[in-house]
Design a protein around this motif. Structure first.
Motif, PDB file in Angstrom:
ATOM      1  N   ARG A   1      53.139  48.572  46.660  1.00 52.61           N
ATOM      2  CA  ARG A   1      51.889  48.456  45.910  1.00 52.61           C
ATOM      3  C   ARG A   1      51.079  47.239  46.351  1.00 52.61           C
ATOM      4  O   ARG A   1      49.841  47.267  46.359  1.00 52.61           O
ATOM      5  N   MET A   2      51.750  46.168  46.743  1.00 54.14           N
ATOM      6  CA  MET A   2      51.048  45.014  47.279  1.00 54.14           C
ATOM      7  C   MET A   2      50.336  45.378  48.577  1.00 54.14           C
ATOM      8  O   MET A   2      49.180  44.999  48.803  1.00 54.14           O
ATOM      9  N   ILE A   3      51.027  46.155  49.431  1.00 56.19           N
ATOM     10  CA  ILE A   3      50.405  46.619  50.668  1.00 56.19           C
ATOM     11  C   ILE A   3      49.196  47.494  50.351  1.00 56.19           C
ATOM     12  O   ILE A   3      48.115  47.338  50.942  1.00 56.19           O
ATOM     13  N   ALA A   4      49.372  48.429  49.410  1.00 56.38           N
ATOM     14  CA  ALA A   4      48.276  49.336  49.055  1.00 56.38           C
ATOM     15  C   ALA A   4      47.067  48.565  48.544  1.00 56.38           C
ATOM     16  O   ALA A   4      45.924  48.823  48.957  1.00 56.38           O
ATOM     17  N   GLY A   5      47.298  47.595  47.671  1.00 58.42           N
ATOM     18  CA  GLY A   5      46.188  46.813  47.128  1.00 58.42           C
ATOM     19  C   GLY A   5      45.484  45.975  48.180  1.00 58.42           C
ATOM     20  O   GLY A   5      44.245  45.938  48.233  1.00 58.42           O
TER      21      GLY A   5
ATOM     22  N   LEU B   1      45.364  46.454  51.454  1.00 58.73           N
ATOM     23  CA  LEU B   1      44.648  47.271  52.428  1.00 58.73           C
ATOM     24  C   LEU B   1      43.420  47.933  51.809  1.00 58.73           C
ATOM     25  O   LEU B   1      42.430  48.184  52.512  1.00 58.73           O
ATOM     26  N   ALA B   2      43.466  48.206  50.505  1.00 56.89           N
ATOM     27  CA  ALA B   2      42.267  48.712  49.833  1.00 56.89           C
ATOM     28  C   ALA B   2      41.166  47.659  49.863  1.00 56.89           C
ATOM     29  O   ALA B   2      39.995  47.968  50.140  1.00 56.89           O
ATOM     30  N   VAL B   3      41.536  46.418  49.606  1.00 58.04           N
ATOM     31  CA  VAL B   3      40.563  45.313  49.678  1.00 58.04           C
ATOM     32  C   VAL B   3      40.016  45.176  51.101  1.00 58.04           C
ATOM     33  O   VAL B   3      38.815  45.028  51.323  1.00 58.04           O
ATOM     34  N   ALA B   4      40.928  45.256  52.094  1.00 58.61           N
ATOM     35  CA  ALA B   4      40.503  45.138  53.494  1.00 58.61           C
ATOM     36  C   ALA B   4      39.558  46.271  53.878  1.00 58.61           C
ATOM     37  O   ALA B   4      38.541  46.042  54.551  1.00 58.61           O
ATOM     38  N   GLY B   5      39.879  47.500  53.456  1.00 55.89           N
ATOM     39  CA  GLY B   5      39.023  48.638  53.781  1.00 55.89           C
ATOM     40  C   GLY B   5      37.632  48.494  53.195  1.00 55.89           C
ATOM     41  O   GLY B   5      36.623  48.751  53.878  1.00 55.89           O
TER      42      GLY B   5
ATOM     43  N   ALA C   1      32.646  35.297  55.439  1.00 57.80           N
ATOM     44  CA  ALA C   1      33.488  35.352  54.237  1.00 57.80           C
ATOM     45  C   ALA C   1      34.246  36.674  54.178  1.00 57.80           C
ATOM     46  O   ALA C   1      35.441  36.712  53.841  1.00 57.80           O
ATOM     47  N   LEU C   2      33.572  37.782  54.519  1.00 60.37           N
ATOM     48  CA  LEU C   2      34.242  39.075  54.518  1.00 60.37           C
ATOM     49  C   LEU C   2      35.335  39.137  55.577  1.00 60.37           C
ATOM     50  O   LEU C   2      36.401  39.728  55.350  1.00 60.37           O
ATOM     51  N   VAL C   3      35.096  38.516  56.726  1.00 60.60           N
ATOM     52  CA  VAL C   3      36.112  38.494  57.783  1.00 60.60           C
ATOM     53  C   VAL C   3      37.341  37.709  57.335  1.00 60.60           C
ATOM     54  O   VAL C   3      38.477  38.073  57.646  1.00 60.60           O
ATOM     55  N   VAL C   4      37.130  36.616  56.603  1.00 57.70           N
ATOM     56  CA  VAL C   4      38.268  35.868  56.050  1.00 57.70           C
ATOM     57  C   VAL C   4      39.088  36.767  55.122  1.00 57.70           C
ATOM     58  O   VAL C   4      40.321  36.788  55.182  1.00 57.70           O
ATOM     59  N   VAL C   5      38.388  37.529  54.268  1.00 54.50           N
ATOM     60  CA  VAL C   5      39.070  38.448  53.352  1.00 54.50           C
ATOM     61  C   VAL C   5      39.840  39.510  54.137  1.00 54.50           C
ATOM     62  O   VAL C   5      40.993  39.835  53.817  1.00 54.50           O
ATOM     63  N   ILE C   6      39.221  40.050  55.183  1.00 53.08           N
ATOM     64  CA  ILE C   6      39.877  41.072  56.006  1.00 53.08           C
ATOM     65  C   ILE C   6      41.122  40.503  56.678  1.00 53.08           C
ATOM     66  O   ILE C   6      42.189  41.127  56.689  1.00 53.08           O
ATOM     67  N   GLY C   7      40.987  39.297  57.233  1.00 45.83           N
ATOM     68  CA  GLY C   7      42.145  38.664  57.876  1.00 45.83           C
ATOM     69  C   GLY C   7      43.284  38.442  56.903  1.00 45.83           C
ATOM     70  O   GLY C   7      44.446  38.735  57.209  1.00 45.83           O
TER      71      GLY C   7
ATOM     72  N   LEU D   1      41.672  52.228  56.838  1.00 43.03           N
ATOM     73  CA  LEU D   1      42.463  51.276  56.047  1.00 43.03           C
ATOM     74  C   LEU D   1      42.618  51.754  54.603  1.00 43.03           C
ATOM     75  O   LEU D   1      43.681  51.583  53.991  1.00 43.03           O
ATOM     76  N   LEU D   2      41.558  52.372  54.044  1.00 42.23           N
ATOM     77  CA  LEU D   2      41.668  52.920  52.687  1.00 42.23           C
ATOM     78  C   LEU D   2      42.661  54.076  52.651  1.00 42.23           C
ATOM     79  O   LEU D   2      43.411  54.226  51.674  1.00 42.23           O
ATOM     80  N   LEU D   3      42.673  54.894  53.704  1.00 41.29           N
ATOM     81  CA  LEU D   3      43.659  55.975  53.786  1.00 41.29           C
ATOM     82  C   LEU D   3      45.075  55.417  53.862  1.00 41.29           C
ATOM     83  O   LEU D   3      46.001  55.931  53.221  1.00 41.29           O
TER      84      LEU D   3
END
Length: 438
Positions: free
Chosen positions: A310-314, A316-320, A337-343, A408-410
């Motif tokens: 579930r941590m992975i799912a959450g 990667l949802a944020v990253a997507g 800022a978005l790139v920091v979040v993605i990283g 990533l959302l998938l």
């Protein structure tokens, strides 16, 4: 219907209360491994920049320079599964030391041959290829050695801390390499790179590893390589459903995440309309996010399998969502800022998945499982870079970013479904246990 396996009171349970994963750095064996990897990763980044610059200076051809990248990519695809078979027959510590020593010699030969006017392009390509072949061994050997150094309850933290050395290498290595090239020349920077692999080997030598499984006498001769490959593939794709679902999740993740890194220059130039300096800042922002996530993950307690999925799912949802958002904004500050979040969001994936694989895989199969994952990851990374690169050229960078975000959302959705169909499982010691999925 496949039976569910429940943990009983006799099954070893993860310690959810002891000190955080940072406590591992106080232990001699892991501290030496961490130090060696930090130095080695900086050296690896030195190598990538200095070697490409050296080849371009030597030949004046961008095409001949890209051959270096191709030669470094091909060995994992060709030799990965085969290397896994032999890695499961050999003790991991001597293998890692041997790989570092061989890499020291291979890298050292490039500037030495150049100094004596004996370095031809063919010899350079051969040294690069051989270095890539032995380097293919090191990653799976390192991942396989973690269960022999740290307790099971610290697998995630150990993988996160080791991933942080890669992030530090990406942040420090290119800058140091650039300064070194300017001051002493690319060929002399390669001497420094060779020294980092030697230091890594020296750090590995005092480490104690608890390898509980050894091949029986004569087993290596009686078991055929193809049969051992079949056993490894059967475990990943047929016998253990949890490992198979992790393979699917990892393939989807790599498909999107590798393409995003590949498209950073396109994002900088076409979407943000900025130059190479700002593009460098975007790359650094990605590294900062990844390093922060790796460091933070070492503080967290290692939960049940379902919690980690579930941590992975959450994440990667944020990253997507962040990747999709990146295609809708054109402000450099917001984009950074978005790139920091993605990283940060994507950096949680590998340590958690590697830890689960280390728990679920018998020690005698670790090499084959990790090389299978590495080969699959390399294949999907190439497919992602090619596919989303084509989309960026044909449909535009915004469409490509939307595709990456949806991928990533998938992946997040697959991880969430997997978490709902699974329950905590005990580590596999000798006989692989099928997953609990209906």
């Amino acid at each position: 219907m496949m039976r569910r396996r429940r943990i009983t009171s006799s099954d070893p349970q993860p310690d959810q209360h002891g000190p955080s994963g940072w406590h591992l750095l106080r232990t001699k064996d892991f501290a030496l491994l961490f130090a060696g990897q930090a130095i080695s990763q900086i050296g690896d980044s030195l190598n990538k920049v200095a070697l490409l610059w050296f080849v371009y200076t030597l030949t004046g051809s961008a095409l001949k320079m890209t051959v270096v990248g191709l030669l470094q990519t091909v060995p994992p695809l060709i030799f990965g599964p085969l290397i896994g078979v032999y890695l499961d027959r050999w003790p991991k510590k001597p293998v890692m030391i041997a790989v570092d020593l061989v890499r020291t010699v291979m890298i050292l030969l490039i500037p030495l041959l150049y100094a004596f006017d004996a370095l031809t392009l063919e010899r350079l390509y051969l040294l690069v290829f051989l270095t890539a072949v032995v380097s293919t061994i090191f990653g799976p050997a390192l991942a396989s050695s973690i269960p022999m150094i740290v307790p099971r309850s610290r697998f995630t933290a150990a993988n996160a801390l080791l991933q942080s050395t890669t992030n530090v290498g990406l942040l420090v290595g290119p800058a140091v390499s650039g300064v070194g090239i300017a001051l002493i020349g690319a060929q002399n920077v390669l001497y420094v790179d060779a020294a980092t692999f030697l230091i890594s080997a020296l750090c590995l030598m005092p480490i104690r590893m608890r390898e509980s499984w050894r091949p029986k006498e004569g087993e290596a001769e009686t078991l055929q390589v193809l049969q051992e490959l079949r056993i490894g593939f059967r475990f990943v794709f047929l016998q253990h459903r949890a490992v198979f679902f992790l393979m699917v999740t990892a393939a989807l993740f790599t498909l999107g995440s590798s393409a995003f890194v590949f498209l950073l220059p396109v994002i900088a130039k076409q979407l943000l309309k900025v130059g190479p300096m700002e593009m460098g800042w975007l790359w650094s922002a990605l590294g900062v996010g990844m390093l922060a996530a790796s460091v933070s993950l070492a503080w967290l307690k290692q939960g049940e399998l379902r919690e980690r999925l579930r941590m992975i799912a959450g994440s990667l949802a944020v990253a997507g969502l962040a990747v999709c958002g990146l295609g809708l904004v054109n402000l450099p500050i917001v984009s950074a800022a978005l790139v920091v979040v993605i990283g940060g969001s994507t950096a949680l994936f590998t340590p958690i998945v590697w830890a689960m694989l280390q728990e679920l895989t018998p020690e005698r199969l670790l090499g084959r499982v990790f090389t299978t994952f590495s080969t699959g990851g390399m294949s999907t990374a190439m497919a992602g870079m090619a596919g989303f690169g084509w989309a960026a050229d044909s449909l535009g960078p915004v469409a490509s970013l939307m595709g990456i975000g949806l991928t990533l959302l998938l992946t997040a959705a697959v991880a969430e479904v997997f978490s709902r169909r699974s329950q905590a499982v005990a580590p596999v010691s000798s006989t692989p246990v099928p997953l609990l999925v209906r």
